[in-house]
Write an enzyme that holds these catalytic residues in place. Structure first.
Site: not given
Ligand code: GLN
Length: 533
Positions: A16, A140, A382, A385-386, A509, A511
């Site tokens: 950690g 680090e 990402c 969604m696709q 993303h 996150e």
């Molecule tokens: N593989 C997909 C792309 O390259 C989605 C990438 C991802 O989810 N980070 O568009």
């Protein structure tokens, strides 16, 4: 002038170090100092962008599009420092800089060697964050003292401290003090040996931070001080925390590590107020009000680090909703094998994260169909969604072989495809759509509502494929509405399902931008919807 803190690790990996370094940055920032952070990774890959999450955990992406080690996620989440390309250097990157310079004749016929050329390049990387706007850089060093690959990095930081002058840089060594059950004792020998390795290369730690399972006794502090040649006051215990990694800075503050660091660096000990943070930790501990179960349907579910930022973001949204989050990691391939929805039927919300390659895709599509048809709150990220677009095209529009050309180049309905400029790229390193891009949201949508009706947002990307504009009309008009696009309208960035309680997916993303005190709006509303299910 920028001062420097170097954090090394000993005995074993996974102690950690990243969380400890990030916690120190958080405390120093709360003492009023401007802090920058970086990680030096001894492996040969130029960056972690091409590494499998199974090998190295998630690839964290910065605003400026660097594909980096997941520890940078800790730096940004704990300390709110802004990371960039200068925040992560690997052996591969250092060597390629030196080799490129050699090819260009930059060494004027000289023999290029590890010392001084590689070590100089490392020192340049360390100094690259120095500026009038930065009081302290925390660096680090990845790996463990004694690794062959780490040697040039350790030599470089030794030289750096030597050249930096009195009180301008310090070494902190993180070590393990294991409890040996059979002997009923805690052992300091591994730490002594690890500090011995450092001493051989001329590094003497100023502060020793000891990871332990059990409380250390006075004798352990004395022994470690004597044999590791560290002032006893600077031997710190970092015991396993019970509830949340966000307790670590609170624990370190209790032992005044931040004050000790400031003393060693000859900096003023401004007051410390971390009450906001402490309140947040309190909320994590007392989150008994409610509970939700979120199924994360992915393909790296056996390794927690592979979806690190996703899990953290769910936790952040849990904190703001005073709710305990149970994460159900569902291997997409398991769902693919059977029509058994027991794996996800207990979930209050379903999340399909990003990913690459076709393994597990049909499992993800099944999970999305289940969420769509059963009104389960859904967040697609990402690749998520696709997949939501593919699922909708196949099962609602009836485009039976709809697909992404990543998985089927011959699909009759390539609803996800490469943009023209991506079609000619063969180099796999750093060539995706990477980093922060603006997105414009359509008002009166769930997406816009999540972002407090702000219309222009910025989010981080890491993907090669995009929503194929040829299918925009069809998909939007049938109910998977396009609710976010690039400002010029050319790229689809967000979709949501009309008539569903909460079904939102994004090409970016989210996150990477969630923080414990400021959860990401999409995660926040996703958890709210799951709580209302
Ligand atoms: N593989 C997909 C792309 O390259 C989605 C990438 C991802 O989810 N980070 O568009």
């Amino acid at each position: 002038m920028t001062k420097h803190i170097f954090v090394t690790g000993g005995v074993v990996s996974s102690l950690g170090k990243g969380i400890t370094a990030a916690s120190l940055a958080m405390l120093l920032k709360h003492r009023g100092y401007r802090v920058a952070m970086q990680k030096l990774d001894p492996y040969i890959n130029v960056d972690p962008g091409t590494m499998s999450p199974f090998q190295h955990g998630e690839v964290y992406v910065t605003d400026d599009g660097a594909e980096t080690d997941l520890d940078l996620g800790h730096y940004e989440r704990f300390a709110g420092v802004v990371c960039s390309q200068a925040s992560n250097y690997t052996t591969g990157r250092i060597y390629s800089n030196v080799i490129n310079r050699e090819r260009e004749g930059g060494y004027l016929g000289g023999t290029v060697q590890v010392i001084p050329h590689i070590t100089d390049e490392i020192k340049k990387a360390v100094a690259s964050l120095d500026s009038d706007d930065n009081d302290i850089t925390i660096t680090e060093i990845g790996g463990t003292a004694g690794d062959i690959e780490s040697l040039p990095f350790l030599e470089a930081i030794r030289q750096f401290k030597h050249g930096a002058g009195e009180n301008n840089s310090i070494f902190i060594h993180l070590t393990l003090v294991p409890y040996i059950k059979a002997a009923g004792e805690m052992k300091t020998k591994p730490s002594q040996q690890s500090v011995g390795i450092l001493r051989n290369i001329g590094i003497v730690p100023d502060i020793l931070i000891c990871r332990t399972e059990k409380p250390m006794q006075d004798e352990h502090f004395s022994k470690l001080a004597l044999f590791c040649n560290v002032n006893k006051k600077f031997v710190i215990e970092e015991r396993d925390v019970a509830n949340s990694i966000y307790e670590v800075p609170v624990e370190l503050a209790r032992q005044e590590v931040d004050l000790k660091i400031l003393k060693l660096l000859d900096l003023e000990p401004h007051d410390l107020d971390i009450s906001n943070w402490e309140n947040m930790v309190e909320r994590v501990i007392n989150n008994e009000k409610s509970e939700v179960t979120i199924a994360v349907v992915g393909k790296y579910t056996s390794l927690r680090d592979a979806y690190k930022s996703i899990y953290e973001s769910l936790d952040h949204a849990g904190i703001s909703n005073d709710s305990k989050i149970n994460i159900l990691m569902v291997e997409a391939e398991e769902l693919e094998k059977s029509d058994n929805f027991d794996l996800i039927s207990k979930a209050d919300g379903i999340l399909v994260p990003g990913g690459f390659g076709d393994r597990g895709i049909s499992g993800k599509l099944k999970a999305i169909q289940y969420a769509r048809e059963n009104n389960i709150p859904f967040l697609g990220i990402c690749l998520g969604m696709q997949c939501a677009v593919i699922e909708f095209a196949r099962n609602v529009l009836g485009y039976k072989d709809a697909n992404s050309t990543e998985f089927d180049e011959k699909s009759n309905y390539p609803v996800i495809d490469l943009m023209l400029e991506q079609k000619t790229i063969t180099n796999k390193g750093g060539t995706m759509r990477l980093g922060a891009y603006p997105c414009t949201l359509i008002p009166d949508t769930k997406a816009a509502k999540a972002y407090d009706n702000v219309s222009d947002i910025s989010e981080r990307h890491r993907h090669r494929y995009e929503f194929n504009n040829d299918y925009r009309e069809d998909i939007d008009s049938q109910g998977l509405k396009i609710v976010g696009t690039s400002p010029d309208g050319k790229l689809v960035e967000m979709v949501e399902l009309i008539g569903h309680p909460w079904f939102v997916a994004c090409q970016f993303h989210p996150e990477f931008k969630s923080r414990p005190l400021t959860p990401h709006p999409l995660f926040n509303d996703f958890i709210k919807a799951a709580l209302n299910k």
